[in-house]
Design a protein around this motif. Sequence first.
Motif, PDB file in Angstrom:
ATOM      1  N   SER A  41       0.842  -1.206   0.000  1.00 56.01           N
ATOM      2  CA  SER A  41       0.000   0.000   0.000  1.00 56.01           C
ATOM      3  C   SER A  41       0.874   1.251   0.000  1.00 56.01           C
ATOM      4  O   SER A  41       0.532   2.263  -0.638  1.00 56.01           O
ATOM      5  CB  SER A  41      -0.923   0.031   1.225  1.00 56.01           C
ATOM      6  N   GLN A  85      -7.830   0.186  -0.560  1.00 54.99           N
ATOM      7  CA  GLN A  85      -7.954  -1.100   0.126  1.00 54.99           C
ATOM      8  C   GLN A  85      -9.303  -1.228   0.854  1.00 54.99           C
ATOM      9  O   GLN A  85      -9.870  -2.293   0.900  1.00 54.99           O
ATOM     10  CB  GLN A  85      -6.783  -1.250   1.118  1.00 54.99           C
ATOM     11  N   ASP A 162      -5.775  -1.410  -4.784  1.00 59.02           N
ATOM     12  CA  ASP A 162      -5.207  -1.955  -3.550  1.00 59.02           C
ATOM     13  C   ASP A 162      -6.130  -3.034  -3.002  1.00 59.02           C
ATOM     14  O   ASP A 162      -7.159  -2.738  -2.420  1.00 59.02           O
ATOM     15  CB  ASP A 162      -4.993  -0.842  -2.517  1.00 59.02           C
ATOM     16  N   GLU A 163      -5.752  -4.269  -3.206  1.00 62.13           N
ATOM     17  CA  GLU A 163      -6.523  -5.432  -2.755  1.00 62.13           C
ATOM     18  C   GLU A 163      -8.003  -5.321  -3.132  1.00 62.13           C
ATOM     19  O   GLU A 163      -8.875  -5.317  -2.256  1.00 62.13           O
ATOM     20  CB  GLU A 163      -6.342  -5.630  -1.251  1.00 62.13           C
TER      21      GLU A 163
END
Length: 252
Positions: A41, A85, A162-163
Amino acid sequence: MIELRDVVVAYDSRVILDSINLTVEDGETLVILGGSGSGKSTLLRLLIGLQRPTSGQIIVDGVDITTISEDEFNTVRQKMGMVFQYSALFDSMSVGENVAFGLRQHTDKKDDEINGIVSERLDWVGLRGYESYMPNELSGGMKKRVSLARAIALDPTLILYDEPSSGLDPITSGTISMLIRGMQERLDCTSIVVTHDMQSAFYVADRIALLDKGKFIEISPTEEFKHSSNPKVQQFINGAAEPIHIVARRDV
Ligand SMILES: Nc1ncnc2c1ncn2[C@@H]1O[C@H](COP(=O)(O)OP(=O)(O)OP(=O)(O)O)[C@@H](O)[C@H]1O
Ligand SMILES: [Mg+2]
Protein backbone atom coordinates in the motif's frame (compact mmCIF):
# COMPACT_ATOMS: atom_id res chain seq x y z
CA MET A 1 5.13 5.05 -18.13
CA ILE A 2 6.39 4.59 -14.55
CA GLU A 3 9.90 4.25 -13.29
CA LEU A 4 11.06 3.91 -9.70
CA ARG A 5 14.75 4.54 -9.12
CA ASP A 6 16.33 3.52 -5.81
CA VAL A 7 13.19 4.36 -3.90
CA VAL A 8 13.50 4.21 -0.12
CA VAL A 9 10.72 4.61 2.44
CA ALA A 10 11.80 4.55 6.06
CA TYR A 11 10.10 5.43 9.31
CA ASP A 12 12.88 6.44 11.71
CA SER A 13 15.25 3.50 11.46
CA ARG A 14 12.64 1.08 10.05
CA VAL A 15 13.19 0.65 6.34
CA ILE A 16 9.97 -0.39 4.57
CA LEU A 17 11.05 -0.06 0.93
CA ASP A 18 14.76 -0.63 0.53
CA SER A 19 16.11 1.04 -2.60
CA ILE A 20 13.62 -0.50 -5.02
CA ASN A 21 13.73 -0.23 -8.79
CA LEU A 22 10.79 -0.91 -11.06
CA THR A 23 9.65 -0.05 -14.56
CA VAL A 24 6.02 -0.38 -15.63
CA GLU A 25 5.32 -0.19 -19.35
CA ASP A 26 2.43 1.66 -20.98
CA GLY A 27 -0.65 -0.53 -21.18
CA GLU A 28 0.73 -3.23 -18.93
CA THR A 29 -1.02 -4.82 -15.94
CA LEU A 30 1.47 -5.42 -13.14
CA VAL A 31 0.42 -7.37 -10.06
CA ILE A 32 2.28 -6.77 -6.80
CA LEU A 33 2.31 -9.53 -4.23
CA GLY A 34 3.83 -9.49 -0.76
CA GLY A 35 3.11 -10.42 2.81
CA SER A 36 1.06 -8.22 5.10
CA GLY A 37 3.11 -5.17 6.08
CA SER A 38 5.60 -5.62 3.22
CA GLY A 39 4.92 -2.13 1.86
CA LYS A 40 2.47 -2.71 -0.99
CA SER A 41 0.00 0.00 0.00
CA THR A 42 2.93 2.30 0.73
CA LEU A 43 4.13 1.82 -2.84
CA LEU A 44 0.71 2.75 -4.25
CA ARG A 45 0.51 5.78 -1.96
CA LEU A 46 3.85 6.95 -3.35
CA LEU A 47 2.57 6.68 -6.90
CA ILE A 48 -0.58 8.65 -6.24
CA GLY A 49 1.30 11.22 -4.20
CA LEU A 50 -0.29 10.62 -0.81
CA GLN A 51 3.22 10.10 0.49
CA ARG A 52 6.73 11.08 -0.64
CA PRO A 53 9.69 8.69 -0.54
CA THR A 54 12.51 9.17 1.94
CA SER A 55 14.85 9.14 -1.07
CA GLY A 56 14.91 8.08 -4.71
CA GLN A 57 13.02 9.14 -7.81
CA ILE A 58 9.62 8.24 -9.21
CA ILE A 59 9.05 9.15 -12.84
CA VAL A 60 5.49 9.13 -14.21
CA ASP A 61 5.09 9.93 -17.91
CA GLY A 62 8.48 11.65 -17.90
CA VAL A 63 7.77 13.80 -14.82
CA ASP A 64 9.72 13.26 -11.61
CA ILE A 65 6.84 13.34 -9.13
CA THR A 66 9.13 13.39 -6.10
CA THR A 67 10.21 16.96 -6.75
CA ILE A 68 7.06 18.65 -8.07
CA SER A 69 4.78 20.91 -6.05
CA GLU A 70 1.39 19.80 -4.74
CA ASP A 71 -0.27 21.95 -7.45
CA GLU A 72 1.70 20.27 -10.21
CA PHE A 73 0.90 16.91 -8.66
CA ASN A 74 -2.81 17.62 -8.92
CA THR A 75 -2.44 17.71 -12.70
CA VAL A 76 -0.56 14.40 -12.76
CA ARG A 77 -3.04 12.85 -10.32
CA GLN A 78 -5.94 13.50 -12.69
CA LYS A 79 -4.48 10.84 -14.96
CA MET A 80 -4.60 8.33 -12.12
CA GLY A 81 -7.47 6.45 -10.53
CA MET A 82 -7.15 4.50 -7.31
CA VAL A 83 -9.33 1.81 -5.82
CA PHE A 84 -8.43 1.92 -2.12
CA GLN A 85 -7.95 -1.10 0.13
CA TYR A 86 -11.04 -0.24 2.18
CA SER A 87 -13.10 1.21 -0.73
CA ALA A 88 -12.90 4.63 0.99
CA LEU A 89 -16.24 5.89 -0.24
CA PHE A 90 -17.60 9.11 1.25
CA ASP A 91 -20.28 7.68 3.55
CA SER A 92 -22.36 10.84 3.63
CA MET A 93 -22.60 11.03 -0.16
CA SER A 94 -24.76 8.93 -2.45
CA VAL A 95 -23.19 6.51 -4.92
CA GLY A 96 -23.75 9.02 -7.73
CA GLU A 97 -22.09 11.84 -5.79
CA ASN A 98 -19.14 9.59 -4.96
CA VAL A 99 -18.57 8.77 -8.61
CA ALA A 100 -19.08 12.41 -9.65
CA PHE A 101 -16.68 13.75 -7.02
CA GLY A 102 -13.54 14.01 -9.17
CA LEU A 103 -15.50 15.34 -12.15
CA ARG A 104 -16.84 18.19 -10.02
CA GLN A 105 -13.45 18.90 -8.45
CA HIS A 106 -11.29 18.81 -11.53
CA THR A 107 -13.47 19.67 -14.52
CA ASP A 108 -15.96 22.39 -15.40
CA LYS A 109 -18.38 19.95 -16.96
CA LYS A 110 -22.09 20.76 -16.57
CA ASP A 111 -24.41 18.64 -14.43
CA ASP A 112 -26.00 16.90 -17.42
CA GLU A 113 -22.67 15.75 -18.76
CA ILE A 114 -21.47 14.66 -15.31
CA ASN A 115 -24.66 12.69 -14.74
CA GLY A 116 -24.17 11.00 -18.11
CA ILE A 117 -20.62 9.96 -17.27
CA VAL A 118 -21.66 8.76 -13.79
CA SER A 119 -24.41 6.54 -15.14
CA GLU A 120 -22.14 5.18 -17.87
CA ARG A 121 -19.38 4.27 -15.38
CA LEU A 122 -21.88 2.68 -12.99
CA ASP A 123 -23.18 0.69 -15.94
CA TRP A 124 -19.63 -0.51 -16.74
CA VAL A 125 -19.27 -1.93 -13.23
CA GLY A 126 -22.72 -3.53 -13.25
CA LEU A 127 -24.44 -0.97 -11.02
CA ARG A 128 -26.68 0.82 -13.47
CA GLY A 129 -29.33 2.88 -11.68
CA TYR A 130 -27.67 2.82 -8.26
CA GLU A 131 -26.96 6.58 -8.19
CA SER A 132 -29.24 7.37 -5.25
CA TYR A 133 -28.09 4.53 -2.96
CA MET A 134 -25.96 5.38 0.07
CA PRO A 135 -22.73 3.42 0.67
CA ASN A 136 -24.11 1.80 3.85
CA GLU A 137 -26.86 0.22 1.75
CA LEU A 138 -24.31 -1.69 -0.34
CA SER A 139 -22.44 -4.98 0.11
CA GLY A 140 -18.63 -5.07 0.22
CA GLY A 141 -18.40 -6.15 -3.41
CA MET A 142 -20.76 -3.39 -4.53
CA LYS A 143 -18.70 -0.79 -2.64
CA LYS A 144 -15.57 -1.99 -4.42
CA ARG A 145 -17.36 -1.59 -7.73
CA VAL A 146 -18.50 1.95 -6.84
CA SER A 147 -14.92 2.69 -5.86
CA LEU A 148 -13.83 1.43 -9.28
CA ALA A 149 -16.49 3.52 -11.04
CA ARG A 150 -15.18 6.58 -9.15
CA ALA A 151 -11.58 5.71 -10.04
CA ILE A 152 -12.37 5.60 -13.77
CA ALA A 153 -14.62 8.67 -13.93
CA LEU A 154 -11.82 10.88 -15.30
CA ASP A 155 -10.61 8.38 -17.94
CA PRO A 156 -7.33 7.65 -16.16
CA THR A 157 -4.31 6.33 -18.00
CA LEU A 158 -3.12 4.63 -14.80
CA ILE A 159 -5.35 2.69 -12.41
CA LEU A 160 -4.05 1.53 -9.03
CA TYR A 161 -5.94 -1.22 -7.22
CA ASP A 162 -5.21 -1.96 -3.55
CA GLU A 163 -6.52 -5.43 -2.76
CA PRO A 164 -9.66 -5.06 -4.86
CA SER A 165 -10.95 -8.52 -3.97
CA SER A 166 -10.07 -8.74 -0.28
CA GLY A 167 -12.96 -9.89 1.85
CA LEU A 168 -15.07 -10.91 -1.13
CA ASP A 169 -16.40 -14.38 -1.90
CA PRO A 170 -14.69 -16.19 -4.81
CA ILE A 171 -17.46 -15.43 -7.29
CA THR A 172 -17.50 -11.71 -6.51
CA SER A 173 -13.68 -11.72 -6.62
CA GLY A 174 -13.92 -13.26 -10.07
CA THR A 175 -16.27 -10.46 -11.14
CA ILE A 176 -13.78 -7.86 -9.91
CA SER A 177 -10.96 -9.59 -11.80
CA MET A 178 -13.03 -9.51 -14.97
CA LEU A 179 -13.75 -5.82 -14.40
CA ILE A 180 -10.03 -5.10 -14.04
CA ARG A 181 -9.40 -6.75 -17.39
CA GLY A 182 -12.45 -5.03 -18.86
CA MET A 183 -11.20 -1.58 -17.78
CA GLN A 184 -7.86 -2.36 -19.31
CA GLU A 185 -9.50 -3.04 -22.65
CA ARG A 186 -11.96 -0.15 -22.52
CA LEU A 187 -9.57 2.57 -21.35
CA ASP A 188 -6.34 1.14 -22.77
CA CYS A 189 -4.69 2.08 -19.49
CA THR A 190 -1.80 0.87 -17.36
CA SER A 191 -2.80 -0.97 -14.19
CA ILE A 192 -1.04 -1.86 -10.97
CA VAL A 193 -2.91 -4.36 -8.83
CA VAL A 194 -1.96 -5.26 -5.26
CA THR A 195 -3.58 -8.52 -4.26
CA HIS A 196 -3.30 -11.61 -2.08
CA ASP A 197 -5.61 -13.51 -4.39
CA MET A 198 -3.43 -15.74 -6.58
CA GLN A 199 -6.28 -16.71 -8.89
CA SER A 200 -6.99 -13.07 -9.58
CA ALA A 201 -3.27 -12.32 -9.96
CA PHE A 202 -2.85 -15.01 -12.60
CA TYR A 203 -5.99 -13.86 -14.42
CA VAL A 204 -5.20 -10.15 -14.68
CA ALA A 205 -1.39 -9.89 -14.70
CA ASP A 206 1.00 -9.43 -17.59
CA ARG A 207 3.82 -9.49 -15.04
CA ILE A 208 3.95 -10.28 -11.33
CA ALA A 209 6.31 -8.80 -8.75
CA LEU A 210 6.90 -10.19 -5.26
CA LEU A 211 7.88 -7.79 -2.51
CA ASP A 212 9.79 -9.29 0.40
CA LYS A 213 11.70 -7.52 3.16
CA GLY A 214 11.70 -4.21 1.32
CA LYS A 215 12.92 -5.56 -2.05
CA PHE A 216 11.42 -7.04 -5.17
CA ILE A 217 12.76 -10.59 -5.09
CA GLU A 218 11.09 -11.54 -8.37
CA ILE A 219 9.54 -9.59 -11.24
CA SER A 220 8.56 -11.74 -14.20
CA PRO A 221 5.88 -12.42 -16.79
CA THR A 222 2.95 -14.37 -15.30
CA GLU A 223 3.80 -17.80 -16.76
CA GLU A 224 7.43 -17.46 -15.77
CA PHE A 225 6.44 -16.35 -12.30
CA LYS A 226 4.25 -19.44 -11.83
CA HIS A 227 7.20 -21.67 -12.64
CA SER A 228 9.86 -19.65 -10.84
CA SER A 229 12.50 -21.70 -9.08
CA ASN A 230 12.67 -19.10 -6.29
CA PRO A 231 11.45 -20.98 -3.18
CA LYS A 232 9.88 -17.83 -1.74
CA VAL A 233 7.77 -17.42 -4.87
CA GLN A 234 6.58 -21.02 -4.68
CA GLN A 235 5.91 -20.67 -0.98
CA PHE A 236 3.84 -17.58 -1.69
CA ILE A 237 1.87 -19.22 -4.49
CA ASN A 238 1.19 -22.43 -2.59
CA GLY A 239 1.16 -21.52 1.03
CA ALA A 240 0.49 -17.91 1.73
CA ALA A 241 -2.85 -17.38 0.08
CA GLU A 242 -5.15 -19.04 2.60
CA PRO A 243 -4.15 -17.60 6.02
CA ILE A 244 -3.60 -14.14 4.57
CA HIS A 245 -6.99 -14.27 2.92
CA ILE A 246 -8.61 -14.93 6.28
CA VAL A 247 -6.81 -11.94 7.79
CA ALA A 248 -7.87 -9.84 4.83
CA ARG A 249 -11.55 -10.64 5.52
CA ARG A 250 -11.50 -8.05 8.31
CA ASP A 251 -11.06 -5.39 5.64
CA VAL A 252 -14.70 -5.23 4.62
N1 LIG B 1 2.78 6.37 9.03
C1 LIG B 1 3.49 5.29 9.38
N2 LIG B 1 4.37 5.32 10.39
C2 LIG B 1 5.12 4.24 10.71
N3 LIG B 1 5.04 3.06 10.08
C3 LIG B 1 4.18 2.96 9.05
C4 LIG B 1 3.37 4.06 8.65
N4 LIG B 1 2.61 3.66 7.59
C5 LIG B 1 2.94 2.37 7.36
N5 LIG B 1 3.88 1.95 8.23
C6 LIG B 1 4.50 0.62 8.26
O1 LIG B 1 4.94 0.31 6.95
C7 LIG B 1 4.79 -1.08 6.71
C8 LIG B 1 4.13 -1.29 5.38
O2 LIG B 1 2.77 -0.88 5.44
P1 LIG B 1 1.79 -1.09 4.21
O3 LIG B 1 0.46 -0.59 4.62
O4 LIG B 1 2.40 -0.50 3.00
O5 LIG B 1 1.79 -2.69 4.08
P2 LIG B 1 0.99 -3.62 3.09
O6 LIG B 1 1.97 -4.44 2.34
O7 LIG B 1 0.01 -2.83 2.30
O8 LIG B 1 0.21 -4.59 4.12
P3 LIG B 1 -1.26 -5.25 4.00
O9 LIG B 1 -1.12 -6.43 3.09
O10 LIG B 1 -1.55 -5.69 5.40
O11 LIG B 1 -2.21 -4.21 3.49
C9 LIG B 1 4.05 -1.67 7.90
O12 LIG B 1 4.96 -2.36 8.69
C10 LIG B 1 3.51 -0.47 8.62
O13 LIG B 1 3.54 -0.69 10.01
MG1 LIG C 1 -2.04 -2.73 2.20
